[in-house]
Design a protein around this motif. Structure first.
Motif, mmCIF file in Angstrom:
data_model
loop_
_atom_site.group_PDB
_atom_site.id
_atom_site.type_symbol
_atom_site.label_atom_id
_atom_site.label_comp_id
_atom_site.label_asym_id
_atom_site.label_seq_id
_atom_site.Cartn_x
_atom_site.Cartn_y
_atom_site.Cartn_z
ATOM 1 N N SER A 1 1.061 -1.175 -0.165
ATOM 2 C CA SER A 1 -0.079 0.067 -0.064
ATOM 3 C C SER A 1 0.916 1.343 -0.037
ATOM 4 O O SER A 1 2.118 1.142 0.818
ATOM 5 C CB SER A 1 -0.842 0.032 1.045
ATOM 6 O OG SER A 1 -0.133 0.247 2.466
ATOM 7 N N ARG B 1 1.062 4.267 1.451
ATOM 8 C CA ARG B 1 1.701 5.087 2.570
ATOM 9 C C ARG B 1 2.851 4.053 3.249
ATOM 10 O O ARG B 1 3.889 4.752 3.663
ATOM 11 C CB ARG B 1 0.655 5.150 3.703
ATOM 12 C CG ARG B 1 -0.436 6.102 3.230
ATOM 13 C CD ARG B 1 -1.152 6.843 4.307
ATOM 14 N NE ARG B 1 -2.532 7.619 3.603
ATOM 15 C CZ ARG B 1 -2.527 8.947 3.180
ATOM 16 N NH1 ARG B 1 -1.263 9.437 3.403
ATOM 17 N NH2 ARG B 1 -3.493 9.450 2.866
ATOM 18 N N GLN C 1 -5.870 10.084 -5.556
ATOM 19 C CA GLN C 1 -6.295 10.722 -4.563
ATOM 20 C C GLN C 1 -7.053 10.178 -3.655
ATOM 21 O O GLN C 1 -8.117 9.275 -4.106
ATOM 22 C CB GLN C 1 -6.959 12.245 -4.777
ATOM 23 C CG GLN C 1 -5.934 13.190 -5.535
ATOM 24 C CD GLN C 1 -6.671 14.208 -6.378
ATOM 25 O OE1 GLN C 1 -7.938 13.896 -6.915
ATOM 26 N NE2 GLN C 1 -6.238 15.403 -6.347
ATOM 27 N N ILE C 2 -7.033 10.107 -2.329
ATOM 28 C CA ILE C 2 -7.931 9.325 -1.409
ATOM 29 C C ILE C 2 -8.506 10.469 -0.405
ATOM 30 O O ILE C 2 -7.468 11.151 0.124
ATOM 31 C CB ILE C 2 -7.217 8.212 -0.694
ATOM 32 C CG1 ILE C 2 -6.925 7.060 -1.721
ATOM 33 C CG2 ILE C 2 -8.033 7.467 0.547
ATOM 34 C CD1 ILE C 2 -5.838 5.849 -1.105
ATOM 35 N N VAL D 1 -2.182 10.705 -2.689
ATOM 36 C CA VAL D 1 -1.350 9.657 -2.157
ATOM 37 C C VAL D 1 0.031 9.172 -2.805
ATOM 38 O O VAL D 1 0.941 8.296 -2.164
ATOM 39 C CB VAL D 1 -2.186 8.474 -1.489
ATOM 40 C CG1 VAL D 1 -3.057 8.950 -0.317
ATOM 41 C CG2 VAL D 1 -2.836 7.703 -2.599
ATOM 42 N N TYR E 1 -3.319 0.782 -4.069
ATOM 43 C CA TYR E 1 -4.134 1.969 -3.596
ATOM 44 C C TYR E 1 -5.528 1.720 -3.082
ATOM 45 O O TYR E 1 -6.011 2.476 -2.145
ATOM 46 C CB TYR E 1 -4.291 3.121 -4.969
ATOM 47 C CG TYR E 1 -2.882 3.736 -5.263
ATOM 48 C CD1 TYR E 1 -2.559 4.791 -4.611
ATOM 49 C CD2 TYR E 1 -2.349 3.336 -6.437
ATOM 50 C CE1 TYR E 1 -1.297 5.221 -5.044
ATOM 51 C CE2 TYR E 1 -1.019 3.789 -6.575
ATOM 52 C CZ TYR E 1 -0.588 4.581 -6.048
ATOM 53 O OH TYR E 1 0.559 5.579 -6.379
ATOM 54 N N GLU F 1 -5.238 1.135 0.551
ATOM 55 C CA GLU F 1 -5.089 2.186 1.278
ATOM 56 C C GLU F 1 -6.511 2.919 1.412
ATOM 57 O O GLU F 1 -6.740 3.528 2.655
ATOM 58 C CB GLU F 1 -4.184 3.352 0.518
ATOM 59 C CG GLU F 1 -3.722 4.388 1.506
ATOM 60 C CD GLU F 1 -2.733 4.022 2.762
ATOM 61 O OE1 GLU F 1 -3.041 4.217 3.567
ATOM 62 O OE2 GLU F 1 -1.868 3.290 2.337
ATOM 63 N N ASP G 1 -8.501 3.887 4.973
ATOM 64 C CA ASP G 1 -8.504 5.352 5.529
ATOM 65 C C ASP G 1 -9.961 5.937 4.750
ATOM 66 O O ASP G 1 -10.015 6.999 4.431
ATOM 67 C CB ASP G 1 -7.559 6.005 4.972
ATOM 68 C CG ASP G 1 -7.276 7.454 5.501
ATOM 69 O OD1 ASP G 1 -7.890 7.781 6.710
ATOM 70 O OD2 ASP G 1 -6.782 8.295 4.981
#
Length: 279
Positions: free
Chosen positions: A130, A132, A208-209, A214, A236, A239, A243
């Motif tokens: 992932s 992050r 984008q999340i 990200v 992604y 992730e 989140d």
């Protein structure tokens, strides 16, 4: 003449944004399909042109041995996972393996509870770490490069990140394997896979999340990106699951160009690659 990272970052064209739940992807393309011809990890393994093993019978956690029998280079992507042998590992950096070569590559463990053979060689895990956690790993690799010139990650932080993933998803496995979390969340990840489509001539994605960037991934070859597209979407999407805050349509995705412009202003540092070119 070698093209600068800055010029590439400023040369992307954006396709129409695609949104599903709390995740938005911006397709990326460049006019030229340039650079060397190469195979992806998945392609090379499927064609039995690549063999990945432990460096010795006893093994070494931060290293693996790779033999490329292909007539072209093979691309190993930072964050791609290899499953099997004594424990699952993930790539510490992106490597373009020279054709007909054998090299030792830097990796991190993603299965803390196993150190015993389940197979002689590794297989494609069909998983990318992932973003992050991949980013946190990359920070520690950058520190190692600056201090020692080696692509070593902080293994403890990688394990901590996987434990946090397990906690957030309420998924545990006997060996603490990152891959087990992805397998347990297959149904959720498949929803994201079905929601996003790859466009003709697309070579990358900026993601984008919850309204914030990200990361992004870009390859020089359309065919290589096509092969890696499902892996990257799942990465992604994991992730996004970890989140999840907003529902689809709750906010318009912000302009992604600011993120690439900020990246283009970063200081560039180069190091000798494990494979071809510079890192």
């Amino acid at each position: 003449m070698e093209e600068s990272v800055k010029s590439v970052l400023q040369g992307f064209a954006f396709g129409e944004v695609q949104v599903f739940k709390n995740m938005a992807i911006h397709p990326l393309s460049l006019a030229a399909d340039g650079g060397l011809a190469y195979l992806t990890l998945k392609e090379a393994l499927e064609q039995t042109l690549l063999t990945v093993t432990e460096v010795s019978a006893g093994g070494s956690v931060p290293e693996l041995k790779v033999a490329n029998a292909a007539e072209v280079p093979v691309l190993l992507l930072d964050g791609e996972e290899l499953a099997g042998a004594k424990q699952n590992r993930v790539l510490n950096t992106t490597i373009l393996l020279k054709e007909r070569s054998e090299v030792v590559i830097p990796v991190s463990c993603t299965e803390r509870g196993r150190w015993s053979y389940e197979s002689r060689a590794f297989r494609d895990s069909d998983t990318v770490m992932s973003p992050r956690l991949r980013g946190e790993k990359a920070k520690t690799v950058a520190i190692s490069l600056s201090a020692t010139g080696q692509f070593r990650a902080d293994q403890g932080k990688v394990w901590d990140g996987i434990r946090e993933m397990e906690h957030k998803t309420q998924v545990t496995s006997r060996t603490g394997a990152m891959k087990a979390v992805y397998e347990a969340k297959t149904g959720d990840l498949d929803e994201y896979l079905k929601a996003f489509r790859r466009l003709p001539e697309q070579k990358g994605i900026l993601v984008q999340i919850n309204g914030g960037p990200v990361g992004f991934d870009f390859l020089s070859k359309e065919k290589a990106f096509e092969t890696l597209f499902p892996k990257l979407i799942k990465s992604y999407a994991m992730e996004a699951l970890l989140d999840r805050k907003l529902e689809a349509g709750s906010a318009a995705p912000p302009d992604p160009s600011a993120f690439l412009n900020e990246a283009a202003r970063c200081e560039e540092k180069r190091y000798p690659s494990v494979g071809l070119g510079s890192d």
